[in-house]
Design a protein around this motif. Structure first.
Motif, PDB file in Angstrom:
ATOM      1  N   ASN A 236      38.115  40.601  71.246  1.00 39.31           N
ATOM      2  CA  ASN A 236      37.754  40.918  72.617  1.00 39.31           C
ATOM      3  C   ASN A 236      36.364  41.570  72.633  1.00 39.31           C
ATOM      4  OD1 ASN A 236      37.723  41.448  75.305  1.00 39.31           O
ATOM      5  ND2 ASN A 236      39.442  42.889  75.288  1.00 39.31           N
ATOM      6  N   SER A 237      35.347  40.727  72.578  1.00 40.49           N
ATOM      7  CA  SER A 237      33.977  41.240  72.513  1.00 40.49           C
ATOM      8  C   SER A 237      33.060  40.433  73.421  1.00 40.49           C
ATOM      9  CB  SER A 237      33.455  41.133  71.073  1.00 40.49           C
ATOM     10  OG  SER A 237      33.148  39.780  70.784  1.00 40.49           O
ATOM     11  N   GLY A 238      31.902  40.981  73.707  1.00 40.01           N
ATOM     12  CA  GLY A 238      30.907  40.258  74.502  1.00 40.01           C
ATOM     13  C   GLY A 238      30.503  38.946  73.839  1.00 40.01           C
ATOM     14  N   PRO A 239      30.118  38.998  72.543  1.00 41.65           N
ATOM     15  CA  PRO A 239      29.726  37.757  71.879  1.00 41.65           C
ATOM     16  C   PRO A 239      30.819  36.683  71.894  1.00 41.65           C
ATOM     17  CG  PRO A 239      29.006  39.639  70.594  1.00 41.65           C
ATOM     18  CD  PRO A 239      29.827  40.183  71.726  1.00 41.65           C
ATOM     19  N   TYR A 240      32.087  37.104  71.769  1.00 41.67           N
ATOM     20  CA  TYR A 240      33.173  36.110  71.817  1.00 41.67           C
ATOM     21  C   TYR A 240      33.147  35.362  73.153  1.00 41.67           C
ATOM     22  CZ  TYR A 240      37.902  34.244  72.454  1.00 41.67           C
ATOM     23  OH  TYR A 240      38.969  33.407  72.730  1.00 41.67           O
ATOM     24  N   LEU A 241      32.975  36.101  74.240  1.00 42.48           N
ATOM     25  CA  LEU A 241      32.978  35.465  75.565  1.00 42.48           C
ATOM     26  C   LEU A 241      31.717  34.627  75.772  1.00 42.48           C
ATOM     27  CD1 LEU A 241      34.491  38.309  77.757  1.00 42.48           C
ATOM     28  CD2 LEU A 241      35.577  36.199  77.004  1.00 42.48           C
TER      29      LEU A 241
ATOM     30  N   ASN B  35      39.466  50.979  78.883  1.00 42.13           N
ATOM     31  CA  ASN B  35      39.878  51.863  79.964  1.00 42.13           C
ATOM     32  C   ASN B  35      38.947  53.069  79.885  1.00 42.13           C
ATOM     33  OD1 ASN B  35      40.938  53.934  81.458  1.00 42.13           O
ATOM     34  ND2 ASN B  35      43.051  53.569  80.814  1.00 42.13           N
ATOM     35  N   PRO B  36      38.161  53.315  80.953  1.00 40.96           N
ATOM     36  CA  PRO B  36      37.131  54.339  80.843  1.00 40.96           C
ATOM     37  C   PRO B  36      37.685  55.739  80.610  1.00 40.96           C
ATOM     38  CG  PRO B  36      37.272  53.480  83.098  1.00 40.96           C
ATOM     39  CD  PRO B  36      38.167  52.633  82.251  1.00 40.96           C
ATOM     40  N   GLN B  37      38.945  55.934  80.910  1.00 40.62           N
ATOM     41  CA  GLN B  37      39.465  57.297  80.819  1.00 40.62           C
ATOM     42  C   GLN B  37      40.153  57.587  79.498  1.00 40.62           C
ATOM     43  OE1 GLN B  37      41.429  58.032  84.553  1.00 40.62           O
ATOM     44  NE2 GLN B  37      39.482  57.924  85.633  1.00 40.62           N
ATOM     45  N   THR B  38      39.950  56.725  78.525  1.00 43.40           N
ATOM     46  CA  THR B  38      40.480  57.043  77.207  1.00 43.40           C
ATOM     47  C   THR B  38      39.311  57.295  76.270  1.00 43.40           C
ATOM     48  OG1 THR B  38      40.478  54.698  76.675  1.00 43.40           O
ATOM     49  CG2 THR B  38      42.542  55.616  77.468  1.00 43.40           C
ATOM     50  N   GLN B  39      39.574  58.055  75.255  1.00 40.60           N
ATOM     51  CA  GLN B  39      38.535  58.372  74.259  1.00 40.60           C
ATOM     52  C   GLN B  39      38.341  57.131  73.396  1.00 40.60           C
ATOM     53  OE1 GLN B  39      35.922  59.881  72.425  1.00 40.60           O
ATOM     54  NE2 GLN B  39      36.980  61.832  72.629  1.00 40.60           N
ATOM     55  N   ILE B  40      37.136  56.612  73.341  1.00 43.91           N
ATOM     56  CA  ILE B  40      36.931  55.408  72.552  1.00 43.91           C
ATOM     57  C   ILE B  40      35.878  55.623  71.476  1.00 43.91           C
ATOM     58  CG2 ILE B  40      37.659  53.859  74.389  1.00 43.91           C
ATOM     59  CD1 ILE B  40      34.758  53.284  74.964  1.00 43.91           C
ATOM     60  N   THR B  41      35.971  54.833  70.453  1.00 40.79           N
ATOM     61  CA  THR B  41      35.013  54.917  69.356  1.00 40.79           C
ATOM     62  C   THR B  41      34.272  53.594  69.271  1.00 40.79           C
ATOM     63  OG1 THR B  41      36.522  56.375  68.193  1.00 40.79           O
ATOM     64  CG2 THR B  41      34.765  55.395  66.900  1.00 40.79           C
ATOM     65  N   PHE B  42      32.980  53.689  69.261  1.00 39.64           N
ATOM     66  CA  PHE B  42      32.168  52.480  69.168  1.00 39.64           C
ATOM     67  C   PHE B  42      32.155  51.999  67.728  1.00 39.64           C
ATOM     68  CE2 PHE B  42      28.197  50.292  68.425  1.00 39.64           C
ATOM     69  CZ  PHE B  42      28.125  49.422  69.500  1.00 39.64           C
ATOM     70  N   SER B  43      32.340  50.705  67.524  1.00 41.21           N
ATOM     71  CA  SER B  43      32.214  50.173  66.167  1.00 41.21           C
ATOM     72  C   SER B  43      31.463  48.840  66.218  1.00 41.21           C
ATOM     73  CB  SER B  43      33.610  50.008  65.536  1.00 41.21           C
ATOM     74  OG  SER B  43      33.898  48.665  65.261  1.00 41.21           O
ATOM     75  N   TRP B  44      30.521  48.696  65.309  1.00 40.50           N
ATOM     76  CA  TRP B  44      29.723  47.462  65.306  1.00 40.50           C
ATOM     77  C   TRP B  44      30.599  46.246  65.071  1.00 40.50           C
ATOM     78  CZ3 TRP B  44      25.417  47.257  67.590  1.00 40.50           C
ATOM     79  CH2 TRP B  44      24.494  48.301  67.533  1.00 40.50           C
ATOM     80  N   ASP B  45      31.561  46.377  64.150  1.00 37.55           N
ATOM     81  CA  ASP B  45      32.381  45.211  63.818  1.00 37.55           C
ATOM     82  C   ASP B  45      33.120  44.704  65.037  1.00 37.55           C
ATOM     83  OD1 ASP B  45      31.527  45.263  61.271  1.00 37.55           O
ATOM     84  OD2 ASP B  45      33.277  46.333  60.456  1.00 37.55           O
ATOM     85  N   LYS B  46      33.649  45.653  65.800  1.00 40.52           N
ATOM     86  CA  LYS B  46      34.406  45.260  66.986  1.00 40.52           C
ATOM     87  C   LYS B  46      33.475  44.732  68.073  1.00 40.52           C
ATOM     88  CE  LYS B  46      37.989  47.004  69.684  1.00 40.52           C
ATOM     89  NZ  LYS B  46      38.305  48.150  70.505  1.00 40.52           N
ATOM     90  N   ALA B  47      32.358  45.418  68.267  1.00 37.00           N
ATOM     91  CA  ALA B  47      31.440  45.036  69.347  1.00 37.00           C
ATOM     92  C   ALA B  47      30.876  43.637  69.124  1.00 37.00           C
ATOM     93  CB  ALA B  47      30.304  46.050  69.464  1.00 37.00           C
TER      94      ALA B  47
ATOM     95  N   ALA C 206      26.786  42.807  73.778  1.00 37.27           N
ATOM     96  CA  ALA C 206      27.825  43.378  72.918  1.00 37.27           C
ATOM     97  C   ALA C 206      27.994  44.870  73.196  1.00 37.27           C
ATOM     98  CB  ALA C 206      27.473  43.156  71.451  1.00 37.27           C
ATOM     99  N   VAL C 207      26.863  45.575  73.320  1.00 36.70           N
ATOM    100  CA  VAL C 207      26.925  47.020  73.583  1.00 36.70           C
ATOM    101  C   VAL C 207      27.572  47.277  74.950  1.00 36.70           C
ATOM    102  CG1 VAL C 207      25.525  49.073  74.029  1.00 36.70           C
ATOM    103  CG2 VAL C 207      24.989  47.603  72.086  1.00 36.70           C
ATOM    104  N   LYS C 208      27.134  46.524  75.944  1.00 40.03           N
ATOM    105  CA  LYS C 208      27.691  46.732  77.280  1.00 40.03           C
ATOM    106  C   LYS C 208      29.189  46.423  77.315  1.00 40.03           C
ATOM    107  CE  LYS C 208      23.824  45.851  80.372  1.00 40.03           C
ATOM    108  NZ  LYS C 208      23.441  45.055  81.544  1.00 40.03           N
ATOM    109  N   TYR C 209      29.546  45.295  76.716  1.00 38.50           N
ATOM    110  CA  TYR C 209      30.949  44.885  76.782  1.00 38.50           C
ATOM    111  C   TYR C 209      31.837  45.879  76.048  1.00 38.50           C
ATOM    112  CZ  TYR C 209      35.011  41.845  77.069  1.00 38.50           C
ATOM    113  OH  TYR C 209      36.253  41.337  77.355  1.00 38.50           O
ATOM    114  N   ALA C 210      31.337  46.427  74.926  1.00 34.41           N
ATOM    115  CA  ALA C 210      32.130  47.390  74.165  1.00 34.41           C
ATOM    116  C   ALA C 210      32.480  48.589  75.058  1.00 34.41           C
ATOM    117  CB  ALA C 210      31.358  47.861  72.940  1.00 34.41           C
ATOM    118  N   ASP C 211      31.579  48.925  75.942  1.00 34.10           N
ATOM    119  CA  ASP C 211      31.798  50.037  76.861  1.00 34.10           C
ATOM    120  C   ASP C 211      32.712  49.609  78.023  1.00 34.10           C
ATOM    121  OD1 ASP C 211      31.567  52.097  78.707  1.00 34.10           O
ATOM    122  OD2 ASP C 211      29.466  52.447  78.287  1.00 34.10           O
ATOM    123  N   LEU C 212      32.370  48.484  78.631  1.00 34.51           N
ATOM    124  CA  LEU C 212      33.056  48.074  79.864  1.00 34.51           C
ATOM    125  C   LEU C 212      34.477  47.579  79.651  1.00 34.51           C
ATOM    126  CD1 LEU C 212      30.072  46.201  81.505  1.00 34.51           C
ATOM    127  CD2 LEU C 212      31.043  48.400  82.193  1.00 34.51           C
ATOM    128  N   SER C 213      34.783  47.112  78.442  1.00 29.13           N
ATOM    129  CA  SER C 213      36.095  46.507  78.237  1.00 29.13           C
ATOM    130  C   SER C 213      37.174  47.553  77.997  1.00 29.13           C
ATOM    131  CB  SER C 213      36.039  45.523  77.067  1.00 29.13           C
ATOM    132  OG  SER C 213      35.620  46.205  75.904  1.00 29.13           O
TER     133      SER C 213
END
Ligand code: ARG
Length: 580
Positions: free
Chosen positions: A457-462, A439-451, A430-437
């Motif tokens: 669109n999350s690692g656990p979903y896949l 666009n690396p060049q945009t400012q992103i905010t990590f959120s547990w709910d989303k991850a 989940a942590v990896k996918y939240a990062d990898l999914s």
């Protein structure tokens, strides 16, 4: 399974070749911009399966109406065995619908190929991948963590494409900070804290000594003397330095193990110390260095870049000098086709300067800087006063804990050891996918709910999608023991089946594109799309209740989708448990 993945063609290549030939016939010989003619897969089936928009750009150059040009191309194209029909659309798009049997042939060939059709385009070429690269005596900051995760995925993607990858962790293990640290260590060390959490204690010592050096010139001078002693090989200071490096490496290693990342080389900056005077000599030979305010600098006006200092006033070398030595050493040792650096956005100028100087020195190796923004973290959770320093291990612990709750709810009867094992894969994934999914060049905010969302669109979903498919295959095997669905031909009777099979055949394109753009998110987007398509396929067509032959075809397609998801997630460094 075939050992020669090159035998599976890419549909987009086949179609692009076909249209390119038609463009060549339709256009006057002077218009020679054929290389850029390509096709892209469409997002809306109304526009067919693939689309070519080259007529617009070329028509502009030729001052012709684009629709007329596109029509001329279509007239010249003639039939193609993989193409069912073409259509001219809008201002001059060429829409292509592929024949179902072409999709079937491709999907079947892909299924026979161990590499799922991913072509070994990198065979015979070496890529040096410089990633993670944290600094000794400091905790990894979010930039190093993202570099580790993104770099790790790029590493796997390139290997899958046949490149020889030299993954090099360019540890920051040299520099003025060691004078400050050694002085602080001598004065303030807390032995108990050092045993407990060495890197945290080193960081505390550094900060304390640094603050003192700002307030007290005598202290600053003492720090400088420690540095000079270290640089001139004083055994006591060298021993301390080695100890600091070891403590830090042990902590980094723990993180790498948890993230499933490993390196071919861990060469710190210190490895290049002996080469630094040589770098300066080479720059001088090329007439590139000038003196400016007592420092040696390279002017980069032609490139519209600020001057780059290669030797400081006090005679010390710096980050840029070390990186110049590193490039030269890598070129000489590995003869790479490219050297790729993965760091956060704050180093863009450094790499532009570095690459510009390399060009002036006549180095022709491709040099690429893959940069990303700093991820924002939920307020207060992991941030220390610097904002971007997080205790990654705590983040991973929390991910695993949260994942355990999900696994316990989904599979209450699973034995606790397996639950923990699955939770580890889901949490880290989940942590990896939240990062990898992203666009690396945009400012992103990590959120547990989303991850951790099981429905987005999350690692656990896949991972969950994969596990569900695996269970369909198990059910089939239970009901039809000994029967191999792979022995039955694929049939694409329902439209959604056709869409799904076509997407499966596009797996190699996603891998190629992700590596070419250095964007693991291309793979993530692709996998999410496949999983969603699979889910509507699964909900809308009968499986086990389908007629003989159709049932086997569907189970076979399921098997392909499962392999695509598993292989794709693996290339992102994410595990796929069979059950969640
Ligand atoms: N240690 C550096 C930092 O933390 C990153 C090194 C990146 N690689 C390189 N060859 N410069 O900022």
């Amino acid at each position: 399974m075939s050992a020669d993945p090159a035998s599976v063609p890419l549909l987009s290549d086949v179609l692009a070749d076909w249209l390119r030939a038609a463009f060549r016939r339709a256009l006057p010989p002077a218009a020679d911009d054929y290389a850029s003619i390509g096709v892209v897969s469409t997002t809306n089936p109304e526009f067919g399966d693939y689309q070519c928009n080259a007529a617009m750009a070329l028509a502009k150059a030729l001052k012709q109406p684009p629709r007329q040009l596109a029509q001329a191309v279509l007239d010249q194209a003639g039939p193609h065995p993989a193409v069912e029909r073409t259509a001219l659309a809008g201002p001059g798009f060429i829409n292509i619908t592929v024949r179902a049997d072409a999709i079937i042939d491709l999907a079947q060939a892909q299924g026979r190929d161990a590499a799922l059709g991913v072509p070994p385009v990198g065979r015979g070429q070496t890529v040096v991948l410089d990633y993670s690269s944290p600094n000794v005596a400091k905790p990894m900051h979010i930039g190093h963590i993202r570099s580790t995760i993104i770099g790790g995925a790029l590493d796997r993607l390139h290997r899958a494409l046949g490149y020889r990858v030299v993954a090099d962790n360019h540890i920051g293990d040299w520099g003025t900070q060691f004078g400050i640290l050694i002085r602080g260590y001598r004065q303030f060390v807390d032995e108990a804290a050092l045993r407990e959490q060495p890197v945290e204690e080193l960081e505390r010592l550094y900060v304390k000594s640094y603050e003192q050096s700002q307030a007290d010139p005598a202290w600053l001078d003492a720090c400088r003397q420690e540095l000079v002693k270290l640089q001139s090989g004083d055994p006591e200071n060298l021993r301390l330095w080695e100890q600091f490096v070891q403590w830090s490496m042990a902590e980094f290693e723990r993180v790498y193990r948890r993230l499933g990342v490993s390196f071919d080389l861990v060469r710190g900056e210190s490895h290049y110390n002996v080469k630094l005077p040589g770098v300066l000599a080479t720059l001088e030979q090329h007439g590139l260095v000038k003196e400016s305010e007592g420092a040696q600098v390279v002017f980069l006006e032609e490139e519209k870049l600020p001057v780059c200092i290669v030797r400081k006033r006090d005679g010390g070398f710096n980050y840029a000098t070390t990186d110049l030595a590193t490039v030269a050493s890598r070129v000489e040792e590995f003869h790479p086709a490219k050297i790729v650096y993965v760091t956060d956005e704050r180093q863009q100028l450094h790499f532009r300067q570095l690459f510009a100087i390399c060009r002036r020195l006549g180095i022709t190796t491709a040099l690429d800087h893959v940069w990303f923004g700093l991820m924002r973290l939920p307020e207060g959770t992991f941030s220390t006063r610097q904002g971007n320093v997080i205790r990654l291990e705590r983040l991973l612990d929390e991910a695993e804990q949260r994942a355990l709750a999900i696994v316990q709810a989904a599979s209450p009867t699973m034995d606790p050891a397996t639950q923990r094992d699955v939770a580890r894969a889901v949490g880290i994934g989940a942590v990896k996918y939240a990062d990898l999914s992203q666009n690396p060049q945009t400012q992103i905010t990590f959120s547990w709910d989303k991850a951790l969302a099981l429905d987005g669109n999350s690692g656990p979903y896949l991972q969950y999608a994969y596990a569900r498919i695996a269970s369909v295959q198990d059910k089939y095997a239970e009901r039809y023991p000994g029967q191999d669905p792979g022995a039955f031909p694929l049939q694409l009777t329902e439209p959604i089946e056709r869409v799904l099979a076509l997407k499966v055949t596009q797996f190699p394109e996603a891998i190629l594109r992700a590596a070419e753009l250095y964007r693991p998110s291309v793979v993530a987007d692709y996998l999410y799309d496949v999983a969603q398509t699979y889910s509507s396929f699964y909900q809308n067509v009968p499986f086990l209740k389908a007629p003989d032959g159709v049932r086997e075809s569907r189970v076979r397609l399921c098997g392909l989708v499962a392999r695509v998801l598993r292989t794709g997630l693996d290339l992102l460094g994410i595990e796929t448990p069979d059950r969640i």
